[in-house]
Design an enzyme around this catalytic site. Structure first.
Site, mmCIF file in Angstrom:
data_model
loop_
_atom_site.group_PDB
_atom_site.id
_atom_site.type_symbol
_atom_site.label_atom_id
_atom_site.label_comp_id
_atom_site.label_asym_id
_atom_site.label_seq_id
_atom_site.Cartn_x
_atom_site.Cartn_y
_atom_site.Cartn_z
ATOM 1 N N GLY A 275 -27.464 17.732 121.618
ATOM 2 C CA GLY A 275 -26.781 16.564 122.330
ATOM 3 C C GLY A 275 -26.210 15.743 121.155
ATOM 4 N N CYS A 345 -34.305 -11.789 127.778
ATOM 5 C CA CYS A 345 -35.590 -12.770 127.850
ATOM 6 C C CYS A 345 -36.598 -11.620 127.568
ATOM 7 C CB CYS A 345 -35.906 -13.232 129.110
ATOM 8 S SG CYS A 345 -34.229 -14.387 129.577
HETATM 9 N N1 LLP Z 1 -32.594 20.240 125.481
HETATM 10 C C1 LLP Z 1 -33.517 19.701 126.251
HETATM 11 C C2 LLP Z 1 -34.519 20.305 126.979
HETATM 12 C C3 LLP Z 1 -34.244 18.467 125.911
HETATM 13 O O1 LLP Z 1 -35.048 17.888 126.552
HETATM 14 C C4 LLP Z 1 -33.241 17.527 125.129
HETATM 15 C C5 LLP Z 1 -33.404 16.130 124.818
HETATM 16 C C6 LLP Z 1 -32.083 18.243 124.391
HETATM 17 C C7 LLP Z 1 -31.889 19.620 124.758
HETATM 18 C C8 LLP Z 1 -31.059 17.713 123.487
HETATM 19 O O2 LLP Z 1 -31.670 17.209 122.499
HETATM 20 P P1 LLP Z 1 -30.920 16.534 121.038
HETATM 21 O O3 LLP Z 1 -29.997 17.498 120.464
HETATM 22 O O4 LLP Z 1 -30.047 15.294 121.776
HETATM 23 O O5 LLP Z 1 -31.966 16.074 120.118
HETATM 24 N N2 LLP Z 1 -33.642 9.294 124.129
HETATM 25 C C9 LLP Z 1 -34.246 9.943 123.053
HETATM 26 C C10 LLP Z 1 -33.914 11.348 122.970
HETATM 27 C C11 LLP Z 1 -34.808 12.048 124.048
HETATM 28 C C12 LLP Z 1 -34.190 13.558 123.910
HETATM 29 C C13 LLP Z 1 -34.627 13.978 125.095
HETATM 30 N N3 LLP Z 1 -34.409 15.700 125.399
HETATM 31 C C14 LLP Z 1 -33.446 9.135 121.728
HETATM 32 O O6 LLP Z 1 -32.778 8.066 122.033
HETATM 33 O O7 LLP Z 1 -34.020 9.329 120.513
#
Ligand code: LLP
Length: 419
Positions: A275, A345
């Protein structure tokens, strides 16, 4: 790697000046470089050349339809976590057989929608979920492919809210339990067990935890094969880290080189769920300075974007670089340490703390860098603030891909009940 650069003193996204966009659409706004999105996708795809590999873009990082469409057109599948993401994925024309679905809490309605659409597989996170999917598949009169999400108990050094692969996390199934479930797969006549899935966390900057995970999964797959199981897929999950500040994350190439020999030995089709790697550095948030406030002990730069627009600094203490959209000459005022804060706030409403920034004047713009991932997708209407527009740039042109919400959007679906 990103395509936000200064030209003649003004920050640009590809060939478009951000000041020009700000004048046209107002502030705050998210701005995405489509070329960056494409480039990151290409890099990962090229790094895995020669391996039978499907990249399933993780929609939760950025579910802008235009951005998703670009990726789907380039051959990306999707990693989804809800009925809403399924809906958006199908809207942009993703073929269902390239969609994988994770989440510890899939509802029956969500399972039904995804199964009817014909997704490639569910990544299953518990025994009760297996039963639920089996039940739905029975009603639909089909055999539903599934993978088990195995928790490898590997620690990745990242924020504790975004590590997912250790015993303490709610995610996945322990190896022993997963082994038993695979061996007892005959109990689920409407399921076909086709793969193993893992995801150990997010913003992981080194290959080591991935290598550790793949080694463990590799042994696990050997055990399953000895027990007579036939598997087709290994899904490594996402989690590749990016540069926010001074990180030195592995490149796609280095990552692929580290895992390639292990994957080749496993002889399974590979799925990746990136992602942030694709969307993170491809987007920024542009905000306008409202006030400069020199309080007794601190200086605050008060801007028109808040924690409802970008939650990461408040939730994770995440660092995003802050750049003035118009560069100042060296003769300007000296930089001071300031907190860049929003209008919400809450004391937790900040975009950056204790940063060196030149004295900004009201009406000037700041760019909050690297927030293409988990920026807009985590935005809310807190303080009854309309969500901000998403602008996409390609070359010399820009488009409002999602318009700014209006006050009417804030009350859509709500009744005033005089009861
Ligand atoms: N696959 C699964 C099963 C996941 O839970 C996630 C992310 C991804 C793929 C993608 O991960 P990435 O490649 O984007 O690291 N809100 C948090 C990140 C939460 C990630 C949740 N899962 C932030 O802003 O850092």
């Amino acid at each position: 790697m990103h395509r936000f650069k200064y030209k003649k003193g003004g920050l640009h996204c590809e060939g478009v000046g951000l000041e020009r966009i700000a004048q046209k659409v107002g502030t705050p706004f998210y701005c995405y470089s489509l070329e960056s999105v494409r480039e990151h996708y290409r890099r990962l795809r090229d790094a895995f050349k020669g391996i039978d590999c499907q990249i399933c873009y993780s929609v939760k990082s950025n579910s802008n339809l235009t951005l998703m469409r670009q990726l789907v057109r380039m051959g990306a599948g999707l990693d989804i976590v809800s009925g809403g993401e399924l809906y958006k994925g199908l809207k942009v024309g993703a073929s269902p057989e390239t969609i994988v679905y994770s989440s510890v809490g899939k509802t029956e309605a969500e399972i039904r929608a995804a199964s009817s659409a014909g997704i490639l597989m569910f990544n299953v996170e518990s025994e009760e979920e297996l039963e639920a999917i089996n039940r739905v598949a029975c009603h639909l009169g089909k055999v539903q492919p599934v993978a088990l999400r195995v928790n490898p108990d590997v620690k990745a050094s990242t924020h504790h809210y975004i590590t997912t692969g250790t015993k303490e996390n709610k995610f996945g199934i322990s190896m022993d339990d997963a082994f038993r479930m695979f061996v007892e797969s005959y109990r689920y006549p409407f399921l076909k067990f086709i793969g193993v899935h893992t995801h150990i966390g997010s913003q992981i900057t080194e290959a080591r935890p991935f290598v550790q995970t793949i080694r463990k999964i590799s042994e696990f797959v050997t055990r399953l094969r000895r027990a007579g199981m036939f598997l087709e897929y290994f899904n490594i999950g996402g989690g590749l880290g990016i540069v926010y500040s001074k990180e030195k994350p592995q490149t796609a190439h280095a990552f692929a080189a580290a895992v390639r020999p292990l994957l080749q030995k496993m002889k399974l089709k590979v799925i990746l769920e990136p992602g942030r790697f694709i969307s993170g550095n491809s987007g920024i948030l542009v905000t306008e300075v409202l006030y400069w406030k020199e309080a007794r002990h601190k200086t605050f730069c008060i801007v028109d974007a808040g924690m409802n627009d970008l939650a990461r600094p408040s939730i994770y203490g995440a660092h995003h670089e802050i750049l003035p959209v118009r560069q100042r000459g060296s003769s300007g005022p000296a930089a001071t340490h300031v907190d860049v804060v929003g209008p919400i706030c809450e004391s937790g409403d900040f975009l950056a703390k204790d940063r060196k920034l030149v004295r900004m004047r009201s009406g000037e713009f700041l760019a909050v860098m690297s927030c293409g991932a988990y920026g807009f997708t985590m935005a809310s209407n807190y303080n009854s603030r309309p969500r901000i527009p998403e602008v996409v740039v390609r070359g010399q042109r820009f488009w409002v891909a999602r318009r700014r919400e209006t006050p009417e959007d804030l009350i859509r679906g709500e009744e005033i009940l005089d009861v």
